[in-house]
Design a protein around this motif. Structure first.
Motif, PDB file in Angstrom:
ATOM      1  N   SER A 121     -22.028   0.128 -21.996  1.00 33.55           N
ATOM      2  CA  SER A 121     -21.591  -0.190 -22.928  1.00 33.55           C
ATOM      3  C   SER A 121     -19.959   0.226 -23.376  1.00 33.55           C
ATOM      4  O   SER A 121     -18.838   0.329 -23.590  1.00 33.55           O
ATOM      5  CB  SER A 121     -22.010  -0.358 -24.781  1.00 33.55           C
ATOM      6  OG  SER A 121     -22.309   0.628 -25.029  1.00 33.55           O
ATOM      7  N   ASP A 122     -20.017   1.785 -22.818  1.00 30.89           N
ATOM      8  CA  ASP A 122     -18.285   2.153 -22.238  1.00 30.89           C
ATOM      9  C   ASP A 122     -18.133   2.224 -21.063  1.00 30.89           C
ATOM     10  O   ASP A 122     -17.113   2.449 -20.207  1.00 30.89           O
ATOM     11  CB  ASP A 122     -19.464   3.934 -22.406  1.00 30.89           C
ATOM     12  CG  ASP A 122     -19.968   4.651 -23.034  1.00 30.89           C
ATOM     13  OD1 ASP A 122     -19.156   3.879 -24.272  1.00 30.89           O
ATOM     14  OD2 ASP A 122     -21.107   4.736 -23.135  1.00 30.89           O
ATOM     15  N   THR A 123     -18.826   0.952 -20.828  1.00 30.79           N
ATOM     16  CA  THR A 123     -18.066   0.622 -18.961  1.00 30.79           C
ATOM     17  C   THR A 123     -16.839   0.080 -19.348  1.00 30.79           C
ATOM     18  O   THR A 123     -15.833   1.027 -18.137  1.00 30.79           O
ATOM     19  CB  THR A 123     -18.390  -0.681 -18.442  1.00 30.79           C
ATOM     20  OG1 THR A 123     -19.893  -0.939 -18.241  1.00 30.79           O
ATOM     21  CG2 THR A 123     -18.280  -0.999 -17.089  1.00 30.79           C
TER      22      THR A 123
ATOM     23  N   VAL B  59     -17.660  10.815 -17.169  1.00 30.12           N
ATOM     24  CA  VAL B  59     -19.009  11.313 -18.175  1.00 30.12           C
ATOM     25  C   VAL B  59     -18.889  10.771 -19.583  1.00 30.12           C
ATOM     26  O   VAL B  59     -17.735  11.106 -20.247  1.00 30.12           O
ATOM     27  CB  VAL B  59     -19.799  12.290 -17.725  1.00 30.12           C
ATOM     28  CG1 VAL B  59     -21.356  12.809 -18.770  1.00 30.12           C
ATOM     29  CG2 VAL B  59     -20.740  12.792 -16.079  1.00 30.12           C
ATOM     30  N   HIS B  60     -20.205  10.250 -20.188  1.00 36.95           N
ATOM     31  CA  HIS B  60     -20.033  10.007 -22.127  1.00 36.95           C
ATOM     32  C   HIS B  60     -21.433  10.558 -22.489  1.00 36.95           C
ATOM     33  O   HIS B  60     -21.835   9.922 -21.735  1.00 36.95           O
ATOM     34  CB  HIS B  60     -20.351   9.125 -21.966  1.00 36.95           C
ATOM     35  CG  HIS B  60     -19.856   8.477 -23.442  1.00 36.95           C
ATOM     36  ND1 HIS B  60     -18.988   8.652 -24.894  1.00 36.95           N
ATOM     37  CD2 HIS B  60     -20.179   7.359 -24.652  1.00 36.95           C
ATOM     38  CE1 HIS B  60     -19.230   8.491 -25.248  1.00 36.95           C
ATOM     39  NE2 HIS B  60     -20.287   8.128 -25.343  1.00 36.95           N
ATOM     40  N   THR B  61     -21.398  11.844 -23.447  1.00 34.93           N
ATOM     41  CA  THR B  61     -21.861  12.275 -23.890  1.00 34.93           C
ATOM     42  C   THR B  61     -21.465  12.165 -25.712  1.00 34.93           C
ATOM     43  O   THR B  61     -20.496  12.093 -25.782  1.00 34.93           O
ATOM     44  CB  THR B  61     -22.907  13.819 -23.898  1.00 34.93           C
ATOM     45  OG1 THR B  61     -21.789  15.118 -24.519  1.00 34.93           O
ATOM     46  CG2 THR B  61     -22.998  13.568 -21.588  1.00 34.93           C
ATOM     47  N   HIS B  62     -22.926  11.975 -26.829  1.00 34.90           N
ATOM     48  CA  HIS B  62     -22.901  12.862 -28.160  1.00 34.90           C
ATOM     49  C   HIS B  62     -23.217  13.970 -27.548  1.00 34.90           C
ATOM     50  O   HIS B  62     -24.245  14.492 -29.087  1.00 34.90           O
ATOM     51  CB  HIS B  62     -23.326  11.842 -29.334  1.00 34.90           C
ATOM     52  CG  HIS B  62     -22.684   9.970 -28.164  1.00 34.90           C
ATOM     53  ND1 HIS B  62     -23.912   9.261 -28.728  1.00 34.90           N
ATOM     54  CD2 HIS B  62     -22.235   9.484 -27.998  1.00 34.90           C
ATOM     55  CE1 HIS B  62     -23.705   8.336 -28.616  1.00 34.90           C
ATOM     56  NE2 HIS B  62     -22.277   8.377 -27.928  1.00 34.90           N
ATOM     57  N   SER B  63     -23.360  15.580 -26.802  1.00 38.96           N
ATOM     58  CA  SER B  63     -23.833  16.178 -27.324  1.00 38.96           C
ATOM     59  C   SER B  63     -23.406  17.043 -28.567  1.00 38.96           C
ATOM     60  O   SER B  63     -22.067  17.106 -28.726  1.00 38.96           O
ATOM     61  CB  SER B  63     -23.538  17.058 -26.164  1.00 38.96           C
ATOM     62  OG  SER B  63     -22.448  17.201 -26.136  1.00 38.96           O
TER      63      SER B  63
ATOM     64  N   ASN C 277     -15.050  11.829 -34.632  1.00 39.02           N
ATOM     65  CA  ASN C 277     -16.132  11.083 -35.131  1.00 39.02           C
ATOM     66  C   ASN C 277     -16.407   9.918 -34.173  1.00 39.02           C
ATOM     67  O   ASN C 277     -17.406   9.274 -34.045  1.00 39.02           O
ATOM     68  CB  ASN C 277     -15.159  10.192 -35.641  1.00 39.02           C
ATOM     69  CG  ASN C 277     -14.389  10.468 -36.434  1.00 39.02           C
ATOM     70  OD1 ASN C 277     -13.182  10.471 -37.030  1.00 39.02           O
ATOM     71  ND2 ASN C 277     -15.425  11.830 -37.803  1.00 39.02           N
ATOM     72  N   HIS C 278     -16.685  10.858 -32.407  1.00 38.98           N
ATOM     73  CA  HIS C 278     -17.394   9.857 -31.889  1.00 38.98           C
ATOM     74  C   HIS C 278     -18.960  11.043 -30.852  1.00 38.98           C
ATOM     75  O   HIS C 278     -19.193  11.374 -30.853  1.00 38.98           O
ATOM     76  CB  HIS C 278     -16.750   8.606 -30.594  1.00 38.98           C
ATOM     77  CG  HIS C 278     -17.508   8.466 -29.602  1.00 38.98           C
ATOM     78  ND1 HIS C 278     -17.056   6.944 -28.706  1.00 38.98           N
ATOM     79  CD2 HIS C 278     -18.828   8.097 -29.240  1.00 38.98           C
ATOM     80  CE1 HIS C 278     -17.821   6.607 -28.781  1.00 38.98           C
ATOM     81  NE2 HIS C 278     -18.788   7.103 -28.769  1.00 38.98           N
ATOM     82  N   GLY C 279     -18.071  11.289 -29.895  1.00 38.50           N
ATOM     83  CA  GLY C 279     -18.320  12.516 -28.749  1.00 38.50           C
ATOM     84  C   GLY C 279     -17.714  13.043 -27.603  1.00 38.50           C
ATOM     85  O   GLY C 279     -16.459  12.814 -27.385  1.00 38.50           O
TER      86      GLY C 279
HETATM   87 ZN    ZN Z   1     -20.530   7.441 -28.012  1.00 36.34          ZN
END
Ligand code: ZN
Length: 225
Positions: A83-85, A102-106, A167-169
């Motif tokens: 969904s982040d494409t 790269v996407h994370t919610h680390s 508020n996201h990552g």
């Molecule tokens: Zn996210």
């Protein structure tokens, strides 16, 4: 649009690479469940390879990676893309030097994002990898190009390859997908250490001239030649 035969070799390699890099996200505990993703630009082509949406990390294979154009349209793949494409495609369209996202919610980095507070440059490894603080990007809702815009607007004037979207990552960029994964690992490490330091008192900033010297050395001299 069909994918030309001469791209297929490059695609085969990138499918393997992008799939394998996802193992690093779980290895370093940067993601839970199906959250997070890695993508790579196909060099010389307006294409990207990205994780399928909602597929468990254990079930990822080179074959189920999804190939999209830089408008986020699927060209190859049995699954819907992450969904982040759209956000990542926006980054590739507007930052031609970027080869991986790269996407994370680390946890620790996202805890800073939740407060909308940049991670200050109080460690040499912060200076090395990020060249200063790790900046915060705007609050943005998924579904249009506002996340992509927020990433590009924040990172285009920064040396940091990481942005904490409020508020996201975390979103990170790099010349390759591997470099973007490394930035995501380092971002969490720096965010965690600075957080721990904060519990004990106020960390001491690295002086700007030292930040510059450390960044220059790490980016251009450090490592195997
Ligand atoms: Zn996210």
């Amino acid at each position: 649009m069909t994918i030309l035969a001469d791209v297929q070799d490059a695609l085969r390699e990138l499918r393997h690479e992008v799939c394998a890099l996802h193992e690093q996200l779980t290895r370093y505990q940067l993601v839970v469940w199906t959250a997070g993703n890695v993508s790579a630009r196909v060099p010389g082509h307006d294409l990207l390879v990205i994780k399928p949406s909602g597929v468990a990390y254990d079930a990822l294979t080179p074959e189920n990676m999804v190939v999209c154009d830089l408008d986020g349209r699927v060209l190859e793949g049995d699954h819907a893309p992450s969904s982040d494409t759209e956000a990542q495609a926006y980054v590739y369209r507007h930052m031609p030097h970027v080869g991986g996202v790269v996407h994370t919610h680390s946890t620790y980095a996202t805890a800073w994002a939740a407060r909308g507070e940049p991670v200050p440059c109080v460690l040499t490894m912060g200076a090395d990898e990020f060249g200063g603080e790790i900046p915060v990007g705007p609050f943005a809702i998924i579904g249009d190009d506002s996340i992509g815009r927020g990433i590009v607007e924040t990172l285009q004037d920064s040396r940091s390859p990481a942005v904490l979207m409020r508020n996201h990552g975390v979103f990170t960029i790099g010349p390759t997908a591997r470099a973007a994964v490394k930035a995501a690992v380092m971002c969490e490490d720096v965010a965690r250490t600075v957080h721990v330091s904060r519990q004990l008192g106020e960390p001491i900033p690295v002086e700007p001239q030292h930040v510059d010297a450390l960044y220059e050395r790490y980016q251009n001299v450090y490592g195997q030649r």
